[in-house]
Design a protein around this motif. Structure first.
Motif, short mmCIF file in Angstrom:
data_model
loop_
_atom_site.label_atom_id
_atom_site.label_comp_id
_atom_site.label_asym_id
_atom_site.label_seq_id
_atom_site.Cartn_x
_atom_site.Cartn_y
_atom_site.Cartn_z
N GLY A 30 13.57 -5.62 4.90
CA GLY A 30 13.60 -6.46 3.68
C GLY A 30 13.89 -5.11 2.16
N LEU A 31 13.64 -4.33 2.54
CA LEU A 31 13.58 -2.94 1.63
C LEU A 31 14.18 -2.27 1.50
CD1 LEU A 31 9.28 -1.77 1.21
CD2 LEU A 31 11.44 -3.46 -0.49
N ALA B 270 -6.85 0.93 2.87
CA ALA B 270 -7.93 1.63 2.40
C ALA B 270 -6.66 1.97 0.96
CB ALA B 270 -7.77 2.91 3.01
N ALA B 271 -5.41 1.68 1.31
CA ALA B 271 -4.78 1.92 -0.04
C ALA B 271 -3.74 1.15 -1.33
CB ALA B 271 -3.37 3.04 0.74
N GLY B 272 -4.29 -0.21 -0.94
CA GLY B 272 -4.11 -1.12 -1.65
C GLY B 272 -5.13 -2.65 -1.45
N ASP B 273 -4.78 -4.02 -2.00
CA ASP B 273 -5.94 -4.54 -1.85
C ASP B 273 -5.73 -5.42 -1.28
OD1 ASP B 273 -6.75 -4.16 -4.03
OD2 ASP B 273 -5.16 -4.93 -5.68
N GLY B 274 -5.28 -5.24 0.29
CA GLY B 274 -5.32 -6.06 1.97
C GLY B 274 -4.06 -7.01 1.53
N HIS B 275 -4.16 -8.16 2.32
CA HIS B 275 -3.39 -9.32 2.37
C HIS B 275 -3.11 -10.64 1.19
CE1 HIS B 275 -3.01 -8.33 6.68
NE2 HIS B 275 -2.96 -8.63 7.07
N PRO B 276 -2.21 -10.83 0.89
CA PRO B 276 -2.41 -11.83 -0.38
C PRO B 276 -3.17 -12.87 0.23
CG PRO B 276 0.35 -11.52 0.54
CD PRO B 276 -0.85 -11.09 1.44
N GLY C 214 1.00 -0.91 -0.21
CA GLY C 214 -0.05 -0.36 0.04
C GLY C 214 0.65 1.48 0.04
N ILE C 215 2.28 0.85 1.27
CA ILE C 215 2.37 2.39 0.57
C ILE C 215 3.64 2.74 0.15
CG2 ILE C 215 4.70 3.56 1.90
CD1 ILE C 215 3.77 1.75 4.32
N ASN C 216 4.24 1.29 -1.10
CA ASN C 216 4.22 2.00 -2.09
C ASN C 216 4.09 2.09 -3.42
OD1 ASN C 216 7.06 1.23 -0.68
ND2 ASN C 216 7.44 -0.76 -1.08
N ARG C 217 2.59 1.64 -3.31
CA ARG C 217 2.10 1.85 -4.71
C ARG C 217 1.36 3.13 -5.11
NH1 ARG C 217 -4.05 -0.98 -4.91
NH2 ARG C 217 -2.94 -3.38 -5.30
#
Length: 421
Positions: free
Chosen positions: A231-232, A345-351, A199-202
């Motif tokens: 890891g990032l 809210a800014a992504g698609d949630g967990h895989p 979410g943050i990166n997108r």
């Protein structure tokens, strides 16, 4: 099972897009697929109504379809105004599920959608954050006699439930799904860790490597967020109020600071505590120009936006899901997704593969509480270990992984207090 209930959604024409999303996650949720097949044979919820309040996206939609396959008449709503996906809602309506949810409703409309879901008079509920349970115990107590019990998804919701249990307010049994091994070890840690940074990166399209990331809270979700930030390539700082967790973060290789100290060095901030006022105006006053604030806790109270607004001379949207606050001294502070759950809210949630395990637990826990609600009573209970293990074994089988089994001699040895040499 087709519902006879009328739905409230934004745009029925979006159904084909939502169906594609649901089909995609279904293909990557083998454990839930197995449970759906079993439910279709056993019909454990035949003749019952189930109300669900969860982040309404594709993986949640598939859980609703699995419960429906068990014979239930299902009504579903969102548990966060910004995580609902309108195309998924439309697809569920076509599948005969009553949906009362829209993306970004007003606070009043959000409340009314929750209430409309309860007006279906459910026998069982699946809750996220405790909103359905709270409404049932306050404004809709008239529906309490019909509730057999339910299951709760989140840390925040379980905290609310245990408070209700402690003061004698809870009127039906609830299963604490969040406390199951196959929930917090994988969903909270690996799911939150990946989806928060998705979410943050997108949203920001900024590099994380070399930046200082402050993770507020080192519970299972905080562990995952910190691990993925490391890891990032980030320099990771952890803040805590729990001394034991602070030592754990230190020994995991992270810098541990008070929030007052961390505020001065952070470039990205991620709150993951379940508490309010984790980042306040006093902290913001110490932050660097360009600091980015985000929240991965259930409610939008971890970053005190009221104090931030009071300190600001202007506010504007600079990208989708990014608000820029300009302070009196010219510094700019950025808030992602209005301080709501950044991964949803800014992504698609967990895989999907992660939620496969969590929602398998939800489905099995719902069946468990339905079968045992009279004997459980008005309390919060753990997911039975047998269900946890069932989900783990099904996950291993889906991966083609086999594990060892104790021999009778080994079992006897472990069970005996004598003869250990």
């Amino acid at each position: 099972m087709k519902t006879t209930l009328s739905s409230i959604i934004s745009d029925p024409s979006l159904a084909p897009e939502g169906k594609l999303k649901i089909d995609w996650v279904q293909a990557h949720m083998p454990v839930l697929n197995r449970i759906r097949e079993q439910f279709a044979k056993d019909l454990p919820f035949k003749g019952l109504k189930v109300a669900i309040s969860l982040h309404l996206e594709a993986k949640t939609a598939y859980l609703a379809k699995v419960v429906q396959a068990g014979g239930a008449e299902v009504a579903i709503t969102g548990s966060n105004p910004l995580s609902t996906q309108d195309d998924v809602c439309a697809a569920l309506v076509e599948d005969g599920i009553a949906v009362f949810a829209k993306y970004n409703p007003s606070p009043e409309e959000y409340h009314s959608l929750l209430e409309r879901t309860l007006e279906t008079k459910p026998d069982l509920i699946i809750d996220d954050g405790g909103d359905l349970v709270t409404m049932l115990h306050t404004t809709r107590r008239d529906l309490l006699p019909g509730i057999r019990g339910g299951a709760e998804e989140t840390t925040t919701g379980i905290l609310r439930l245990k408070a209700m249990e402690k003061d004698g307010s809870l009127q039906f049994p609830m299963v604490a799904v969040n406390d199951a091994f196959c929930k917090y070890l994988f969903d909270n840690r690996y799911g939150t860790g990946q989806s928060v940074w998705d979410g943050i990166n997108r949203t920001t399209n900024l590099v994380v490597a070399g930046k200082t990331v402050v993770v507020n809270g080192y519970g299972w979700c905080g562990k995952g967020v910190a691990l993925r930030a490391k890891g990032l390539g980030a320099n990771v700082v952890v803040t805590e109020v729990d001394a034991i967790k602070a030592v754990e973060a230190y020994m995991d290789g992270f810098t541990v600071l008070s929030m007052e100290e961390a505020a001065k060095v952070g470039e990205f901030f991620v709150t993951v505590t379940g508490n309010r006022d984790v980042i306040t105006g006093a902290h913001i006053a110490q932050m660097k120009d360009g600091a980015i604030l985000s929240n991965a806790g259930h409610f939008d109270v971890e970053v005190n936006l009221v104090e931030l607004e009071a300190m600001s001379v202007s506010k504007r949207t600079v990208r989708r899901n990014i608000e820029e606050y300009r302070l009196q001294d010219g510094r700019k502070i950025y808030v992602l997704a209005e301080g709501r759950l950044v991964n949803l809210a800014a992504g698609d949630g967990h895989p999907a593969e992660i939620m496969d395990m969590t929602f398998a637990l939800q489905a099995l826990s719902l069946r468990y509480v339905n079968d045992n609600y009279e004997s459980i009573g008005k309390q919060v209970v753990k997911v039975p270990y047998a269900l946890d293990e069932q989900v783990a074994r099904a996950k291993l089988e889906s991966l083609g992984i086999s594990i060892d089994t104790l021999s009778e001699e080994q079992k006897s040895y472990l069970d005996s207090w004598a003869g250990h040499e």
